[in-house]
Design an enzyme around this catalytic site. Structure first.
Site, PDB file in Angstrom:
ATOM      1  N   GLU A  58      -5.716  -4.984  10.160  1.00 17.28           N
ATOM      2  CA  GLU A  58      -4.726  -3.954  10.450  1.00 17.28           C
ATOM      3  C   GLU A  58      -5.093  -3.240  11.747  1.00 17.28           C
ATOM      4  OE1 GLU A  58      -2.490  -2.826   6.603  1.00 17.28           O
ATOM      5  OE2 GLU A  58      -4.114  -1.400   6.910  1.00 17.28           O
TER       6      GLU A  58
ATOM      7  N   GLU B 106      -6.973   4.706   7.486  1.00 21.60           N
ATOM      8  CA  GLU B 106      -6.746   6.135   7.204  1.00 21.60           C
ATOM      9  C   GLU B 106      -7.962   6.736   6.504  1.00 21.60           C
ATOM     10  OE1 GLU B 106      -2.979   5.619   5.253  1.00 21.60           O
ATOM     11  OE2 GLU B 106      -2.113   5.023   7.175  1.00 21.60           O
TER      12      GLU B 106
ATOM     13  N   ASN C 267       0.873  -1.174   0.000  1.00 19.85           N
ATOM     14  CA  ASN C 267       0.000   0.000   0.000  1.00 19.85           C
ATOM     15  C   ASN C 267       0.910   1.224   0.000  1.00 19.85           C
ATOM     16  OD1 ASN C 267      -1.770   2.055   0.496  1.00 19.85           O
ATOM     17  ND2 ASN C 267      -2.352   1.375   2.552  1.00 19.85           N
TER      18      ASN C 267
ATOM     19  N   LYS D 272       0.159   4.253  -0.360  1.00 20.45           N
ATOM     20  CA  LYS D 272      -0.474   5.451   0.213  1.00 20.45           C
ATOM     21  C   LYS D 272      -0.194   6.666  -0.680  1.00 20.45           C
ATOM     22  CE  LYS D 272      -0.211   3.244   4.657  1.00 20.45           C
ATOM     23  NZ  LYS D 272      -0.147   3.344   6.107  1.00 20.45           N
TER      24      LYS D 272
ATOM     25  N   HIS E 268      -9.486   1.220   4.361  1.00 21.34           N
ATOM     26  CA  HIS E 268      -8.263   1.379   5.141  1.00 21.34           C
ATOM     27  C   HIS E 268      -8.527   2.324   6.309  1.00 21.34           C
ATOM     28  CE1 HIS E 268      -4.221   2.604   6.236  1.00 21.34           C
ATOM     29  NE2 HIS E 268      -3.829   1.454   5.701  1.00 21.34           N
TER      30      HIS E 268
ATOM     31  N   GLY F 137       2.107   2.280  10.718  1.00 23.21           N
ATOM     32  CA  GLY F 137       3.050   3.383  10.586  1.00 23.21           C
ATOM     33  C   GLY F 137       3.692   3.798  11.899  1.00 23.21           C
TER      34      GLY F 137
ATOM     35  N   SER G 277       3.079  -2.139  10.274  1.00 24.42           N
ATOM     36  CA  SER G 277       4.523  -2.206  10.525  1.00 24.42           C
ATOM     37  C   SER G 277       5.121  -3.579  10.225  1.00 24.42           C
ATOM     38  CB  SER G 277       4.862  -1.768  11.955  1.00 24.42           C
ATOM     39  OG  SER G 277       4.385  -0.451  12.182  1.00 24.42           O
TER      40      SER G 277
HETATM   41  P1  PGA Z   1       2.662   0.275   7.600  1.00 25.13           P
HETATM   42  O1  PGA Z   1       1.231   0.479   6.912  1.00 25.13           O
HETATM   43  O2  PGA Z   1       3.223  -1.001   7.059  1.00 25.13           O
HETATM   44  O3  PGA Z   1       3.459   1.489   7.189  1.00 25.13           O
HETATM   45  O4  PGA Z   1       2.421   0.213   9.081  1.00 25.13           O
HETATM   46  C1  PGA Z   1       0.375  -0.594   6.698  1.00 25.13           C
HETATM   47  C2  PGA Z   1      -0.905  -0.111   6.078  1.00 25.13           C
HETATM   48  O5  PGA Z   1      -1.379   0.955   6.466  1.00 25.13           O
HETATM   49  O6  PGA Z   1      -1.466  -0.763   5.179  1.00 25.13           O
END
Ligand code: PGA
Length: 250
Positions: free
Chosen positions: A166, A96, A9, A11, A94, A172, A212
């Site tokens: 997630e 976010e 992803n 982003k 997601h 993140g 992460s």
């Molecule tokens: P990350 O993000 O690996 O940077 O924690 C995962 C995601 O949001 O899909």
């Protein structure tokens, strides 16, 4: 045996020219992959990424899709716009998008249905916040998110979709769920799908862990029985790190 699926992803990172370069690097490191590999660049980079890796075995996914087929929805993308250029997957719900763009369980359901109708494979994201975990409602939260996401979707269609667990507190932040924590929740999600559709669909559907995930922790997470892959943010932006995760999915 479920085939593992590793998805990146990206982003809101990479310009079109940068995305084409990274897509090519990933296609190169993924050429012998035994798992499914997906990259999800921003909308404006999709076409270029698809063209850059046309001959490879890496599929391209979008980061969102609208639930209507067309019309007055400024700034949105319809499923057939994505499939026409060769997009195969789409991330839906997601955290976010839930946190910053008003996505709800209901809109996740509508987008999941629209994705399936358009011929896209949805990667449906669920996961609890830190507060929900601390309040003891992690299980209720992921069961609710999963049940609502799949409302009105037939079992044979559901079986072909992907769910990404997630935990919001791990995205993140560098804080990964332990492999046991991730396994526990992925098993809860599979059990929820079993309740909705029965064990055949539950055994078929693929459930990823995301939050992460990186080259150092991927192997342990991916060794767990209910973790069928990863949805990777930060570490998917560096081809060598993403390659290590792909290799861990053997
Ligand atoms: P990350 O993000 O690996 O940077 O924690 C995962 C995601 O949001 O899909």
């Amino acid at each position: 045996m479920r085939k593992k699926i590793i998805a990146g992803n990206w982003k809101m990172n990479k310009t079109p020219s940068e995305a084409a370069v990274l897509a090519k690097e990933i296609a190169e490191v993924a050429k012998d992959a035994v798992c499914d590999v997906v990259i999800c660049p921003t909308a404006v980079c999709l076409d270029g990424a698809i063209k850059a890796i046309a001959d490879g075995n890496v599929a391209v996914g979008a980061q969102n899709v609208h639930f209507e087929e067309k019309g007055a929805f400024t700034g949105e993308l319809a499923g057939n716009m994505l499939t026409e250029i060769g997009v195969k997957y789409v991330i839906i719900g997601h955290s976010e998008r839930r946190q910053y763009f008003g996505e709800t369980d209901e809109t996740v359901n509508k987008r999941t249905i629209a994705a399936i109708n358009a011929g896209l494979t949805p990667i449906v994201c669920v996961g609890e916040t830190l507060t929900e975990r601390e309040q003891g409602i992690m299980e209720e939260t992921v069961r609710r998110q999963t049940k609502i996401a799949y409302l009105g979707i037939d079992g044979d269609k559901a079986a072909e979709t992907v769910i990404a667990y997630e935990p919001v507190w791990a995205i993140g932040t560098g804080k990964t769920a332990t492999a046991d924590q991730a396994q526990e929740v992925c098993a809860i999600i599979r059990d929820t799908i079993c309740g909705l559709y029965g064990s055949d669909v539950a055994e078929k559907i693929r459930i990823q862990y995301g939050g992460s995930m990186n080259d150092a922790n991927a192997a342990e997470l991916l060794s767990k029985p209910d973790i069928d892959g990863g949805l990777i943010g930060g570490a998917s932006l560096v081809a060598e790190k993403f390659a290590a995760i792909i290799n861990a999915a053997k």
